[in-house]
Design a protein around this motif. Structure first.
Motif, short mmCIF file in Angstrom:
data_model
loop_
_atom_site.label_atom_id
_atom_site.label_comp_id
_atom_site.label_asym_id
_atom_site.label_seq_id
_atom_site.Cartn_x
_atom_site.Cartn_y
_atom_site.Cartn_z
N VAL A 92 0.85 -1.20 0.00
CA VAL A 92 0.00 0.00 0.00
C VAL A 92 0.88 1.25 0.00
O VAL A 92 1.91 1.29 0.68
CB VAL A 92 -0.92 0.00 1.24
CG1 VAL A 92 -1.66 1.33 1.38
CG2 VAL A 92 -1.91 -1.15 1.16
N VAL A 125 1.67 4.80 1.25
CA VAL A 125 1.38 5.51 2.50
C VAL A 125 1.81 6.96 2.36
O VAL A 125 2.90 7.26 1.86
CB VAL A 125 2.10 4.85 3.69
CG1 VAL A 125 1.83 5.62 4.98
CG2 VAL A 125 1.66 3.40 3.83
N PHE A 161 -3.83 6.12 3.23
CA PHE A 161 -3.42 4.95 2.44
C PHE A 161 -4.04 5.02 1.05
O PHE A 161 -5.15 5.54 0.87
CB PHE A 161 -3.86 3.65 3.10
CG PHE A 161 -3.21 3.34 4.42
CD1 PHE A 161 -2.02 3.96 4.79
CD2 PHE A 161 -3.78 2.42 5.28
CE1 PHE A 161 -1.42 3.68 6.00
CE2 PHE A 161 -3.19 2.12 6.50
CZ PHE A 161 -2.01 2.75 6.86
#
Length: 303
Positions: free
Chosen positions: A261, A263, A281
Motif C-alpha cells: 500500500v 502511504v 493509504f
C-alpha cells in the motif's frame, strides 16, 4: 586511516531507545554520524540504525543481543556491488571504556574482515557538555540550513497537546473512528539535522506510543521520516519529501494487512501554536486516498 573525536549517547523514549551522536576528525576532514538503537522487548534484541551526515541515508539496521558482556548485531548489505554480511561487536565493556568493531563477511560468516574499530573512553560530564556546546556553535556558524530546507521542521519543536482520530479498519470500507488524547514531544538532535518525536495517547482503543526519527538529507535536500513502536524495536520504511509552502507530504510503500500500500504522512503548521498531521493509504497507486489518522496539535506553554 585514524580518526579522533567524541561519541555522545543518551537515553530516549523512556529507555527503550538510545541516541548516539558521533563527531570525529581525520585525514579526510571532519565526519559526523547519528545512530539510533531500539530495543525489542519480545525478542530481547537491539537494532542499530546509522546515518552518515554527508550522505543522509539510513543504513540497513543490524540486529542482535548482548550475552556475557559482549554484544553482537548482524545485518545484510551490499559492498562493491556484492552482497555481504555485516557484524557489529561491542566488547571489553568496562565502566569507563569499551570497544566497537564492525566487520564484513562475503562467505556466509565463515571469516570476517574488520572495517571499522573504535576504542572508547568515558569523559567526565563537564567535558562532554563542553564538547557538545562547541559542536553546536560550530554548526551555527557554518550552516546554510536556512537555504536548503534543514530548518523546515523547526516549527514542530516543543510539547504539544494532541487530539487524534483513527479509522479502525482502513481500506475495508469501515467508517468506524475512535478518538484519543495525549501528548507529542519533539526535540532537536544532531545540531538540527534530525529530530525525535515521541507520541503517547489513550482512548477507547487503548494506549498507543510511537517514536519518530526525522532526518535531513543534505544531498537531496529532503527530509526522511521513520516510525517505531515499543513492541517492534526496529524502524519502518522511511517516508521521503521536502516541504512546500510550509507543508510536508511524505510517501513510502508498506505492507498493510499483507498488501502493498502507498502511504502518505502529511504535516503542516496552522498557526505558531497549532499544527496538524494526517496519515492516508492508497491501494491504487495514489489515484485515490483514504485518510485514516488525524492528529491536531496545540502547543503547551512552559510552566
Amino acid at each position: 586511516m585514524e580518526l579522533n573525536g567524541t561519541v555522545t549517547v543518551r537515553k530516549v523514549w523512556d529507555g527503550r531507545a538510545q541516541l548516539e551522536e558521533i563527531e570525529a576528525d581525520g585525514p579526510n576532514g571532519h565526519w559526523e554520524g547519528l545512530t539510533l538503537f531500539l530495543y525489542n522487548p519480545q525478542s530481547h534484541q537491539w537494532s542499530q540504525s546509522f546515518i552518515d551526515s554527508k550522505m543522509g541515508v539510513l543504513n540497513t539496521p543490524t540486529i542482535g543481543s548482548f550475552k556475557d558482556g559482549r554484544g553482537e548485531l548482524f545485518s545484510q548489505d551490499t559492498f562493491h556491488d556484492k552482497s555481504i554480511l555485516v557484524r557489529g561487536v561491542w566488547s571489553n565493556i568496562k565502566p569507563g571504556s569499551h570497544r566497537y568493531e564492525e566487520s564484513y563477511s562475503n562467505d556466509g560468516g565463515a571469516t570476517w574482515a574488520a572495517a571499522f574499530i573504535a576504542d572508547l573512553t568515558r569523559e567526565t560530564q563537564s567535558t562532554a557538555l563542553d564538547v557538545s556546546d562547541a559542536g553546536a556553535n560550530k554548526a551555527a556558524k557554518t550552516s546554510t540550513a536556512a537555504e536548503d530546507g534543514q530548518h523546515d521542521f523547526d516549527f514542530d519543536f516543543g510539547t504539544w497537546k494532541t487530539h487524534s482520530s483513527r479509522l479502525l479498519h482502513p481500506l475495508t470500507g469501515s467508517t468506524t473512528w475512535v478518538d484519543m488524547d495525549g501528548a507529542t514531544v519533539v526535540k532537536k538532535v544532531w545540531d538540527g539535522r534530525a529530530n525525535l518525536a515521541e507520541y503517547k495517547a489513550d482512548g477507547p482503543a487503548g494506549h498507543i506510543e510511537l517514536l519518530s526519527l526525522r532526518w535531513f538529507n543534505p544531498s537531496t535536500r529532503e527530509w526522511n521520516l521513520e516510525f517505531a513502536t515499543p513492541t517492534v524495536g526496529t524502524l519502518g520504511i522511511p517516508g521521503v519529501s521536502e516541504f512546500k509552502n510550509g507543508r510536508g507530504d511524505f510517501y513510502d510503500y508498506e505492507l498493510i494487512n499483507g498488501r502493498s500500500v502507498l502511504v502518505r504522512f502529511s504535516i503542516w503548521k496552522i498557526t505558531p501554536d497549532t499544527a496538524q498531521s494526517e496519515q492516508a493509504f492508497s491501494d491504487d497507486g495514489g489515484k485515490t486516498w483514504e485518510v485514516n489518522w488525524i492528529n491536531k496539535y496545540e502547543r503547551e506553554t512552559e510552566k
